[in-house]
Design a protein around this motif. Structure first.
Motif, PDB file in Angstrom:
ATOM      1  N   ASN A 120       0.835  -1.204   0.000  1.00  0.00           N
ATOM      2  CA  ASN A 120       0.000   0.000   0.000  1.00  0.00           C
ATOM      3  C   ASN A 120       0.871   1.257   0.000  1.00  0.00           C
ATOM      4  OD1 ASN A 120       0.701   0.756   2.700  1.00  0.00           O
ATOM      5  ND2 ASN A 120      -0.856  -0.623   3.513  1.00  0.00           N
ATOM      6  N   ASN A 121       0.240   2.397  -0.251  1.00  0.00           N
ATOM      7  CA  ASN A 121       0.986   3.644  -0.420  1.00  0.00           C
ATOM      8  C   ASN A 121       1.825   4.003   0.801  1.00  0.00           C
ATOM      9  OD1 ASN A 121      -0.428   3.670  -2.780  1.00  0.00           O
ATOM     10  ND2 ASN A 121      -1.342   5.690  -2.500  1.00  0.00           N
ATOM     11  N   GLU A 125       5.920   4.476   0.844  1.00  0.00           N
ATOM     12  CA  GLU A 125       6.500   5.736   1.324  1.00  0.00           C
ATOM     13  C   GLU A 125       7.508   5.479   2.444  1.00  0.00           C
ATOM     14  OE1 GLU A 125       6.395   9.986   0.995  1.00  0.00           O
ATOM     15  OE2 GLU A 125       4.613   8.906   0.340  1.00  0.00           O
ATOM     16  N   ARG A 156       1.157   4.113  -9.867  1.00  0.00           N
ATOM     17  CA  ARG A 156       0.969   4.501  -8.463  1.00  0.00           C
ATOM     18  C   ARG A 156       2.315   4.613  -7.750  1.00  0.00           C
ATOM     19  NH1 ARG A 156       0.242   1.288  -3.832  1.00  0.00           N
ATOM     20  NH2 ARG A 156       0.370  -0.546  -5.175  1.00  0.00           N
ATOM     21  N   ILE A 160       4.625   8.063  -6.273  1.00  0.00           N
ATOM     22  CA  ILE A 160       5.191   8.194  -4.928  1.00  0.00           C
ATOM     23  C   ILE A 160       6.692   8.475  -5.012  1.00  0.00           C
ATOM     24  CG2 ILE A 160       5.570   7.036  -2.718  1.00  0.00           C
ATOM     25  CD1 ILE A 160       3.004   5.429  -3.273  1.00  0.00           C
TER      26      ILE A 160
END
Length: 273
Positions: A120-121, A125, A156, A160
């Motif tokens: 997931n993001n 990160e 995606r 990021i």
């Protein structure tokens, strides 16, 4: 942050655009043949190729690879997970910069490696920024290059990376090296298999962290390709050399500062006794 680290950070930040995805070298110029078709003459080493590695362990293997690269005046890029920075690998990072190689990030976790397609993001990160903090603490600067594990990337993940000012580096040849190693194929077979993944146009070739393969690979006769550093490959000439020089000054300055402090402490201790 001292003035050298500050200058180095600014330099590295200006080296790349935050929206870059690099997957090959720029096409190199070649003089037009004198006739309608000129047969191979032995003087065609114009296509640019850059070597990258995606691991810096075991340390003794990497040391041998650095010796080979130095002997052949060849520059490479080394990408690593920061959970592998330790007392053995940190001096290797310093040597890489001193000798004009480029250092890049692969995130924090090598076990397990993080596949950007399935994370997931928030976790993506964390991998990027956590590694940045680790590099800053270990070597005094944050690499601007990033190679996602497994070459796994979608829009995606790229957004990021862009947000964090990273240039994404994707290899275009050579990733089959591990198959030959895992299947215990002869050295000549492994090198030939890796070699023939590289087109005449050149590219970014990923080599396994295996000193024997690297030495044999660079011993081959290469009619089409000239091995260049990352900046020459991508048209950003001179940036890595300047960064290495700045980092070298920074390290020297910090070393001298520690030496002076140590001398002052010893003198103070002598006076107090």
């Amino acid at each position: 942050m001292n003035i050298f680290n500050l200058a180095l950070s600014a330099l590295l930040a200006s080296t790349v655009s935050s929206s870059d995805v690099v997957h090959s070298c720029n096409l190199a110029e070649k003089p037009e043949p004198t006739g309608p078709y000129q047969a191979y003459s032995g003087d065609t080493k114009v296509a640019h190729t850059h070597i990258i590695f995606e691991d810096i362990t075991p340390a003794d293997e990497v040391e041998s690879i650095l010796n080979t690269l130095k002997a052949r005046n060849t520059k490479a890029s080394f990408f690593m997970h920061t959970d592998k920075i330790d007392d053995e690998t940190e001096p290797l990072l310093q040597r890489m910069v001193d000798e004009g190689h480029t250092i890049g990030s692969k995130g924090q976790s090598s076990n397990p490696q993080v596949n950007f397609l399935y994370a997931n993001n928030t976790y993506i990160e964390q991998q990027i920024t956590g590694a940045d903090s680790d590099f800053k603490e270990a070597i005094g600067f944050v690499p601007s290059l990033y190679a996602p594990s497994f070459g796994a990337l979608d829009s995606r993940g790229q957004k990021i990376l862009n947000k964090n000012g990273k240039t994404t580096v994707m290899w275009s040849a050579g990733a089959n090296g591990w198959w030959f190693l895992d299947n215990k194929e002869p050295l000549a077979t492994a090198v030939a298999g890796i070699r023939y993944t590289l087109p005449e146009a050149g590219g970014i070739i990923l080599l396994p962290t295996n000193a024997e393969i690297v030495d044999e690979y660079l011993s081959q006769v290469w009619p089409y390709w000239k091995f260049v550093d990352f900046d020459t490959c991508t048209g950003r000439s001179g940036k890595s050399a300047k960064a290495a020089k700045a980092f070298g000054k920074s390290s020297k300055s910090e070393s001298e500062s520690k030496s002076k402090k140590g001398g002052a402490d010893a003198k103070a201790e002598k006076v107090s006794t």
